[in-house]
Design a protein around this motif. Structure first.
Motif, PDB file in Angstrom:
ATOM      1  N   GLN A  66       0.828  -1.201   0.000  1.00 54.29           N
ATOM      2  CA  GLN A  66       0.000   0.000   0.000  1.00 54.29           C
ATOM      3  C   GLN A  66       0.865   1.254   0.000  1.00 54.29           C
ATOM      4  OE1 GLN A  66      -2.387  -0.951   3.478  1.00 54.29           O
ATOM      5  NE2 GLN A  66      -4.177  -1.357   2.209  1.00 54.29           N
ATOM      6  N   LYS A  67       1.938   1.220   0.770  1.00 53.47           N
ATOM      7  CA  LYS A  67       2.845   2.368   0.813  1.00 53.47           C
ATOM      8  C   LYS A  67       3.527   2.562  -0.533  1.00 53.47           C
ATOM      9  CE  LYS A  67       6.680   4.293   3.516  1.00 53.47           C
ATOM     10  NZ  LYS A  67       7.615   4.052   4.654  1.00 53.47           N
ATOM     11  N   GLY A  68       3.979   1.453  -1.138  1.00 53.67           N
ATOM     12  CA  GLY A  68       4.633   1.540  -2.443  1.00 53.67           C
ATOM     13  C   GLY A  68       3.692   2.049  -3.526  1.00 53.67           C
ATOM     14  N   ILE A  69       2.454   1.568  -3.505  1.00 54.74           N
ATOM     15  CA  ILE A  69       1.471   2.011  -4.490  1.00 54.74           C
ATOM     16  C   ILE A  69       1.179   3.496  -4.327  1.00 54.74           C
ATOM     17  CG2 ILE A  69      -0.965   1.810  -5.151  1.00 54.74           C
ATOM     18  CD1 ILE A  69      -0.692  -1.210  -4.486  1.00 54.74           C
ATOM     19  N   SER A  70       1.052   3.938  -3.092  1.00 54.60           N
ATOM     20  CA  SER A  70       0.794   5.359  -2.827  1.00 54.60           C
ATOM     21  C   SER A  70       1.928   6.235  -3.364  1.00 54.60           C
ATOM     22  CB  SER A  70       0.620   5.582  -1.323  1.00 54.60           C
ATOM     23  OG  SER A  70       0.408   6.952  -1.037  1.00 54.60           O
ATOM     24  N   THR A  71       3.174   5.772  -3.156  1.00 53.89           N
ATOM     25  CA  THR A  71       4.333   6.525  -3.657  1.00 53.89           C
ATOM     26  C   THR A  71       4.324   6.613  -5.179  1.00 53.89           C
ATOM     27  OG1 THR A  71       5.676   5.873  -1.740  1.00 53.89           O
ATOM     28  CG2 THR A  71       6.857   6.617  -3.712  1.00 53.89           C
ATOM     29  N   ILE A  72       4.051   5.480  -5.826  1.00 53.91           N
ATOM     30  CA  ILE A  72       4.020   5.453  -7.285  1.00 53.91           C
ATOM     31  C   ILE A  72       2.911   6.368  -7.809  1.00 53.91           C
ATOM     32  CG2 ILE A  72       3.561   4.015  -9.310  1.00 53.91           C
ATOM     33  CD1 ILE A  72       4.860   1.690  -7.804  1.00 53.91           C
ATOM     34  N   GLN A  73       1.748   6.301  -7.178  1.00 56.24           N
ATOM     35  CA  GLN A  73       0.631   7.131  -7.629  1.00 56.24           C
ATOM     36  C   GLN A  73       0.950   8.618  -7.480  1.00 56.24           C
ATOM     37  OE1 GLN A  73      -2.502   5.426  -5.221  1.00 56.24           O
ATOM     38  NE2 GLN A  73      -3.201   4.096  -6.879  1.00 56.24           N
ATOM     39  N   ASP A  74       1.641   8.975  -6.403  1.00 54.52           N
ATOM     40  CA  ASP A  74       2.073  10.372  -6.231  1.00 54.52           C
ATOM     41  C   ASP A  74       3.053  10.770  -7.336  1.00 54.52           C
ATOM     42  OD1 ASP A  74       0.524  10.639  -4.001  1.00 54.52           O
ATOM     43  OD2 ASP A  74       2.147  10.339  -2.564  1.00 54.52           O
ATOM     44  N   ASN A  75       3.986   9.862  -7.639  1.00 55.49           N
ATOM     45  CA  ASN A  75       4.964  10.138  -8.697  1.00 55.49           C
ATOM     46  C   ASN A  75       4.282  10.291 -10.056  1.00 55.49           C
ATOM     47  OD1 ASN A  75       7.072  10.028  -6.870  1.00 55.49           O
ATOM     48  ND2 ASN A  75       7.552   7.878  -7.297  1.00 55.49           N
ATOM     49  N   ILE A 116       9.086  15.224 -23.796  1.00 51.86           N
ATOM     50  CA  ILE A 116       7.728  14.679 -23.693  1.00 51.86           C
ATOM     51  C   ILE A 116       7.737  13.163 -23.880  1.00 51.86           C
ATOM     52  CG2 ILE A 116       5.493  14.569 -24.893  1.00 51.86           C
ATOM     53  CD1 ILE A 116       5.758  17.597 -25.351  1.00 51.86           C
ATOM     54  N   GLN A 117       8.483  12.684 -24.851  1.00 46.36           N
ATOM     55  CA  GLN A 117       8.561  11.243 -25.091  1.00 46.36           C
ATOM     56  C   GLN A 117       9.173  10.509 -23.895  1.00 46.36           C
ATOM     57  OE1 GLN A 117      10.778  11.252 -28.754  1.00 46.36           O
ATOM     58  NE2 GLN A 117       8.942  11.156 -30.035  1.00 46.36           N
ATOM     59  N   ASP A 118      10.222  11.081 -23.323  1.00 47.99           N
ATOM     60  CA  ASP A 118      10.861  10.476 -22.144  1.00 47.99           C
ATOM     61  C   ASP A 118       9.874  10.415 -20.975  1.00 47.99           C
ATOM     62  OD1 ASP A 118      13.200  10.164 -23.519  1.00 47.99           O
ATOM     63  OD2 ASP A 118      14.171  11.969 -22.701  1.00 47.99           O
ATOM     64  N   LYS A 119       9.147  11.511 -20.777  1.00 48.28           N
ATOM     65  CA  LYS A 119       8.203  11.563 -19.666  1.00 48.28           C
ATOM     66  C   LYS A 119       7.058  10.579 -19.878  1.00 48.28           C
ATOM     67  CE  LYS A 119       8.463  13.757 -16.648  1.00 48.28           C
ATOM     68  NZ  LYS A 119       9.015  13.444 -15.311  1.00 48.28           N
ATOM     69  N   GLN A 120       6.604  10.442 -21.126  1.00 50.80           N
ATOM     70  CA  GLN A 120       5.537   9.486 -21.414  1.00 50.80           C
ATOM     71  C   GLN A 120       5.982   8.055 -21.134  1.00 50.80           C
ATOM     72  OE1 GLN A 120       4.745  10.687 -25.490  1.00 50.80           O
ATOM     73  NE2 GLN A 120       2.778  11.602 -24.932  1.00 50.80           N
ATOM     74  N   ARG A 121       7.217   7.724 -21.526  1.00 55.21           N
ATOM     75  CA  ARG A 121       7.738   6.376 -21.256  1.00 55.21           C
ATOM     76  C   ARG A 121       7.851   6.135 -19.748  1.00 55.21           C
ATOM     77  NH1 ARG A 121      10.913   7.168 -26.098  1.00 55.21           N
ATOM     78  NH2 ARG A 121      12.522   8.260 -24.879  1.00 55.21           N
ATOM     79  N   GLU A 122       8.317   7.143 -19.034  1.00 59.55           N
ATOM     80  CA  GLU A 122       8.466   7.019 -17.586  1.00 59.55           C
ATOM     81  C   GLU A 122       7.111   6.801 -16.912  1.00 59.55           C
ATOM     82  OE1 GLU A 122       9.764   9.852 -13.815  1.00 59.55           O
ATOM     83  OE2 GLU A 122      10.502  10.343 -15.819  1.00 59.55           O
ATOM     84  N   LEU A 123       6.110   7.563 -17.335  1.00 62.71           N
ATOM     85  CA  LEU A 123       4.774   7.420 -16.763  1.00 62.71           C
ATOM     86  C   LEU A 123       4.176   6.055 -17.087  1.00 62.71           C
ATOM     87  CD1 LEU A 123       3.209  10.943 -17.407  1.00 62.71           C
ATOM     88  CD2 LEU A 123       3.893   9.962 -15.215  1.00 62.71           C
ATOM     89  N   ALA A 124       4.385   5.578 -18.311  1.00 61.63           N
ATOM     90  CA  ALA A 124       3.865   4.262 -18.700  1.00 61.63           C
ATOM     91  C   ALA A 124       4.480   3.161 -17.846  1.00 61.63           C
ATOM     92  CB  ALA A 124       4.150   4.006 -20.181  1.00 61.63           C
ATOM     93  N   GLN A 125       5.777   3.276 -17.572  1.00 55.15           N
ATOM     94  CA  GLN A 125       6.472   2.294 -16.739  1.00 55.15           C
ATOM     95  C   GLN A 125       5.953   2.333 -15.303  1.00 55.15           C
ATOM     96  OE1 GLN A 125      10.725   2.710 -16.821  1.00 55.15           O
ATOM     97  NE2 GLN A 125      11.077   1.114 -15.294  1.00 55.15           N
ATOM     98  N   GLN A 126       5.742   3.529 -14.778  1.00 54.28           N
ATOM     99  CA  GLN A 126       5.244   3.660 -13.412  1.00 54.28           C
ATOM    100  C   GLN A 126       3.815   3.135 -13.284  1.00 54.28           C
ATOM    101  OE1 GLN A 126       5.882   7.863 -12.737  1.00 54.28           O
ATOM    102  NE2 GLN A 126       7.833   7.508 -11.696  1.00 54.28           N
ATOM    103  N   ARG A 127       3.005   3.405 -14.304  1.00 53.76           N
ATOM    104  CA  ARG A 127       1.627   2.902 -14.259  1.00 53.76           C
ATOM    105  C   ARG A 127       1.599   1.380 -14.334  1.00 53.76           C
ATOM    106  NH1 ARG A 127       0.217   7.763 -17.812  1.00 53.76           N
ATOM    107  NH2 ARG A 127      -0.959   9.141 -16.411  1.00 53.76           N
TER     108      ARG A 127
END
Length: 346
Positions: A75-84, A148-159
């Motif tokens: 739960q803590k890890g998920i919360s951190t990822i969602q914040d990121n 923008i492309q880098d940020k999109q890849r990063e967000l996709a990985q985090q999701r």
């Protein structure tokens, strides 16, 4: 004149069957009457079964504690990822807005061929300055697109990571529910056995437990053993302050404890964060295999699956939260009910 007929007699075969059935029924009744009634288990037999159920409940409790700890971390890890992800989405939106502003500025400058713009310009020098700025904006656009492309890849990985953790969380919650049901089932079965006793037998068992706790609190001889370290001494003192607190499965203080709940709470008071479950605590520090080498405050583990843990108190005694129906108390290592496996020096 009335006709008188002789009643029809049952066949010899039917008489034989009826006679045999009647004889069998009589025999069964006689056997039932002569059979010894089922004997009610004695108080000691019931107590032995109850103690076994409590041990099994403690095994399930440690698994429950492990699942609960894992759930908290997930739960803590998920919360951190969602914040990121939320922050990353804001950054992505800002990058897109910036790119849009650049595009709008270029559009407003007109889509005229640069050579014609120079020919029509009233101030060629001013146009050349602007043209240089347009070239610079084009370079910034390329960089913005890459960002923008880098940020999109990063967000996709985090999701994707969040999705996997959410699946793990769902299975962990399911495991947690099953272990909780198992513990409650064992405790309910034990209570049912206790309820089968007479009031006098229940009172006798309660008196035995009360006497064991009182003797452990008032008459125990801890000898002259010294603590393993300053933090071990602090942890042991913290555990001592909880003598008499009730055992409750899944509890880790400050008013009630299970076995690993007491040891993790005690070391937390000494400023040391050790794992929550007995199995994980067994791998935390340096192992001590000889009982003679144990020092006050060392963790001590029992049973082959390491489902019980306490703190060494000296002179062959430990302080621990034994099981349901008991309180935090001192107890001889030889009466725990399972073999001593090893100690751990934190």
């Amino acid at each position: 004149m009335a006709s008188h007929r002789r009643p029809k007699q049952p066949s010899r075969a039917r008489v034989t069957v009826l006679t045999t059935a009647a004889a069998a029924a009589v025999a069964i009744s006689a056997q039932a009457a002569n059979a010894a009634p089922s004997e009610k288990p004695s108080k000691d037999e019931v107590k032995a079964k109850v103690d076994k159920l409590y041990e099994e409940a403690e095994q399930a409790t440690e698994k429950y504690n492990g699942a609960k700890e894992k759930q908290g971390k997930l739960q803590k890890g998920i919360s951190t990822i969602q914040d990121n992800v939320a922050r990353g989405q804001e950054e992505l939106n800002e990058l897109r807005d910036g790119l849009g502003s650049m595009a709008s500025a270029q559009y407003r400058s007109g889509g005229i061929d640069p050579s014609l713009q120079l020919f029509l310009s009233a101030d060629p020098d001013d146009y050349l300055d602007k043209a240089s700025t347009l070239d610079q904006l084009s370079g910034q656009q390329v960089e913005a697109l890459e960002d923008i492309q880098d940020k999109q890849r990063e967000l996709a990985q985090q999701r994707a990571e969040a999705t996997e953790k959410l699946k793990d969380l769902a299975s962990t919650r399911e495991e947690l529910g099953k272990k909780k049901e198992e513990v409650q089932g064992k405790l309910a079965e034990a209570q049912k056995l206790l309820n089968s006793l007479t009031a006098a037998e229940k009172a006798a068992i309660a008196a035995e437990e009360e006497r064991a706790s009182r003797d452990a609190g008032e008459r125990v001889d801890l000898g002259e053993s010294v603590p393993a370290s300053g933090r071990a001494a602090a942890a042991f003192a913290a555990a001592q302050s909880k003598l008499g607190s009730p055992y409750v499965y899944g509890a880790s203080g400050p008013s009630s404890f299970d076995c690993s709940g007491l040891t993790s709470w005690a070391y937390a008071q000494a400023g040391v964060g050790i794992p929550r479950t007995s199995e994980a605590q067994a791998n935390y520090g340096t192992r001590i295999y000889s009982q003679s080498d144990l020092q006050v405050g060392d963790l001590v583990f029992f049973f082959n699956d390491l489902h019980h843990v306490g703190l060494y108190a000296g002179n062959g005694q430990i302080i621990h939260a034994p099981r349901t129906g008991t309180v935090v108390r001192y107890e001889s290592m030889g009466t725990i009910g399972g073999p001593f496996m090893f100690g751990v020096r934190v």
